[in-house]
Write an enzyme that holds these catalytic residues in place. Structure first.
Site, PDB file in Angstrom:
ATOM      1  N   CYS A 340       4.041  -3.643  39.022  1.00 22.94           N
ATOM      2  CA  CYS A 340       3.691  -4.526  40.133  1.00 22.94           C
ATOM      3  C   CYS A 340       2.558  -5.467  39.730  1.00 22.94           C
ATOM      4  O   CYS A 340       2.749  -6.337  38.892  1.00 22.94           O
ATOM      5  CB  CYS A 340       3.353  -3.699  41.368  1.00 22.94           C
ATOM      6  SG  CYS A 340       3.445  -4.636  42.914  1.00 22.94           S
ATOM      7  N   HIS A 456       7.863   0.495  42.112  1.00 18.60           N
ATOM      8  CA  HIS A 456       7.031   1.681  42.244  1.00 18.60           C
ATOM      9  C   HIS A 456       7.938   2.913  42.336  1.00 18.60           C
ATOM     10  O   HIS A 456       9.048   2.845  42.854  1.00 18.60           O
ATOM     11  CB  HIS A 456       6.184   1.616  43.523  1.00 18.60           C
ATOM     12  CG  HIS A 456       5.159   0.536  43.510  1.00 18.60           C
ATOM     13  ND1 HIS A 456       3.996   0.620  42.788  1.00 18.60           N
ATOM     14  CD2 HIS A 456       5.120  -0.662  44.154  1.00 18.60           C
ATOM     15  CE1 HIS A 456       3.275  -0.468  42.984  1.00 18.60           C
ATOM     16  NE2 HIS A 456       3.939  -1.271  43.796  1.00 18.60           N
TER      17      HIS A 456
END
Length: 527
Positions: A340, A456
């Site tokens: 991310c 994630h």
């Protein structure tokens, strides 16, 4: 109470301080009640944390309530955490209301705004209470934060709103447990003290018989029964926020005797470090968090994690000398993986400072990518598969592994990343929030030594994680780990049961169940 008996009610666990174990004990109580066949759900009116996750409907909520829902055997629902605060600096947070970004607010503005949230919070609670027989609620910090009491929506303010009894949790591991119990109760108003029906002493190491004189005295002083003493349990469950990452915290301790050394760069606004719980649980991984350049060394894998302030944290890496350390480690053969915000930092350029006010910054330059930030936040659950070695244009290398390995995870980001000629996609997303599609995610450099992804939770996937770790083992001249890949999700279910079993052994559950139903708890002196 026996299995099959329908029980209606609610209880709130509040703490003498942050990180006393409220979140874990709520998860354990949810597990106990679910195992007895009860329809139970967790609830926390307001959560402040950078560890968040995504519901099946694409709403964002705190990881702690997602964990508690898992313990209860139900899907996470944003009503379980209607307000989430995600700090972007020391004085400002992004306010997420019912799963969607509302606005950024500083602490003073939010404090004055809180009463306007009460209706939304109450509606979420009432809606859940109509679907579940039991609600196990969690407070935040301490109810004795008297400077915030007049506009409280998460501790006694919430308990009063729904007329819920309270159990106070105190952490003996940090010392001064009896003073913290007495001081907390002394600072409450008389009506608030009357709402506290019992105390749980948490994280005890030693012989509980040594506590008996203190328990007798604190019960006599406060008139509140101690419902039990929970032992310190080294469970591998996700943390609510970053307190555990402070120096000396439990996440700071590497595991001795493990074959693989994995280092995670602890950026100032680290987000979703719950991604790495699945790595910590692996039998051959020692994972550590790095805050200073001298701590980095030469790990087998270096991970740059998610961030709530990507550009600010990138600047911090430069200021602290960690950017140079990362580049030096990579030049010396250490593979680097970004997730991310960490993926964005690995690129060539980051444009438009939506998060930090910085217009543009050069990235670390390890991936041929450019990220442009946008105001819209992507919040999706996804399934994907890795684009591994053997497919067209996919490189070889320590991070180009896991061909066709399935992934499942979630996206939370406010940027779009494009790849240049010297990068190839990391994976192909197959569904978002249950809807089929085919879109590429992430990047791998041509040598397969640097990779990044927006996903994630990717280490929860057993096949991919084991292929990645075996690739790192191969680089060290070690054979692959024999046997089936470690199943982290099954392991987490075992951790829930271990927690529930310990609570059943060490707590007066009969008294807790009476409290849940609004009955007197009875005196429960630990002997």
């Amino acid at each position: 109470m026996t299995a099959g008996t329908v029980m209606k009610g609610a209880v709130m666990l509040q703490g003498t301080a942050s990180d006393v174990g409220k979140s874990v004990l709520v998860a354990g109580l949810c597990r106990l009640l679910a195992r007895q066949g009860h329809k139970v759900a967790p609830f926390k009116a307001q959560n402040m944390a950078l560890n968040s996750g995504i519901t099946p409907s694409g709403d964002e909520m705190g990881r702690a309530q997602i964990l508690q829902a898992e313990a209860a055997g139900i899907l996470p629902d944003v009503r379980m955490n209607p307000v989430l605060l995600k700090p972007t600096s020391d004085r400002k947070s992004q306010v997420v209301l019912m799963g969607k970004v509302f606005k950024d607010m500083d602490a003073v503005s939010y404090h004055h705004f809180k009463p306007q949230l009460q209706h939304e919070i109450h509606e979420a609670y009432q809606s859940l209470s109509r679907e579940y027989d039991l609600l196990v609620m969690e407070g935040a910090g301490s109810p004795a934060e008297i400077n915030l009491r007049d506009r409280d929506i998460v501790n006694m303010g919430m308990a009063e709103l729904v007329d819920a009894p309270v159990i106070l949790v105190a952490d003996i591991d940090r010392g001064g447990v009896f003073a913290s119990i007495y001081g907390t109760l002394a600072l409450l108003a008389e009506s608030e003290r009357a709402r506290v029906k019992g105390v749980i002493i948490n994280k005890f190491r030693g012989d509980v018989a040594l506590l008996t004189p203190g328990i007798e005295q604190i019960e006599a002083l406060t008139g509140v029964p101690v419902l039990g003493v929970m032992p310190y349990l080294p469970l591998q469950l996700e943390d609510e926020d970053g307190v555990a990452l402070q120096p000396g915290g439990r996440k700071y301790q590497p595991q001795a005797g493990r074959a693989l050394d994995i280092a995670v760069i602890q950026v100032p606004h680290i987000a979703n470090f719950t991604d790495f719980n699945a790595l910590v649980a692996q039998p051959d991984v020692s994972l550590r968090y790095v805050r200073e350049p001298g701590e980095l060394g030469r790990p087998d894998l270096l991970i740059l994690p998610g961030s709530k302030n990507t550009l600010g944290d990138l600047q911090a890496l430069h200021d602290q000398g960690l950017a140079t350390a990362i580049l030096t480690a990579h030049a010396n053969g250490v593979p680097v993986l970004g997730i991310c915000g960490g993926y964005q930092m690995l690129g060539a350029r980051l444009i438009d400072g939506v998060e930090s006010g910085i217009d543009e910054m050069a990235g670390l330059g390890l991936l041929d990518t450019v990220t442009r930030f946008a105001c819209d936040k992507v919040t999706t659950q996804v399934t994907a598969r890795v684009l591994g070695t053997g497919e067209a244009s996919v490189p070889c290398g320590p991070l180009a592994v896991g061909a066709f390995a399935p992934l499942s995870g979630y996206e939370i980001h406010m940027g779009h990343t494009t790849l240049g000629d010297a990068a190839r996609p990391f994976c192909r997303i197959q569904t978002r929030n249950g809807q089929p599609l085919a879109v590429e995610d992430g990047a791998v450099n041509l040598e397969g030594t640097v990779a990044g992804t927006y996903l994630h939770g990717l280490f929860d996937a057993p096949a991919f994680t084991r292929q990645l770790l075996d690739s790192l083992r191969h680089a060290k001249g070690l054979a692959p780990l024999p046997g089936e890949p470690f199943d982290y999700l099954a392991h987490k279910q075992q951790q829930f049961d271990r927690l529930a079993d310990a609570m059943a052994e060490h707590l007066d559950l009969a008294a807790i169940y009476r409290i849940l139903q609004g009955q007197p708890s009875g005196r429960s002196l630990v002997s």
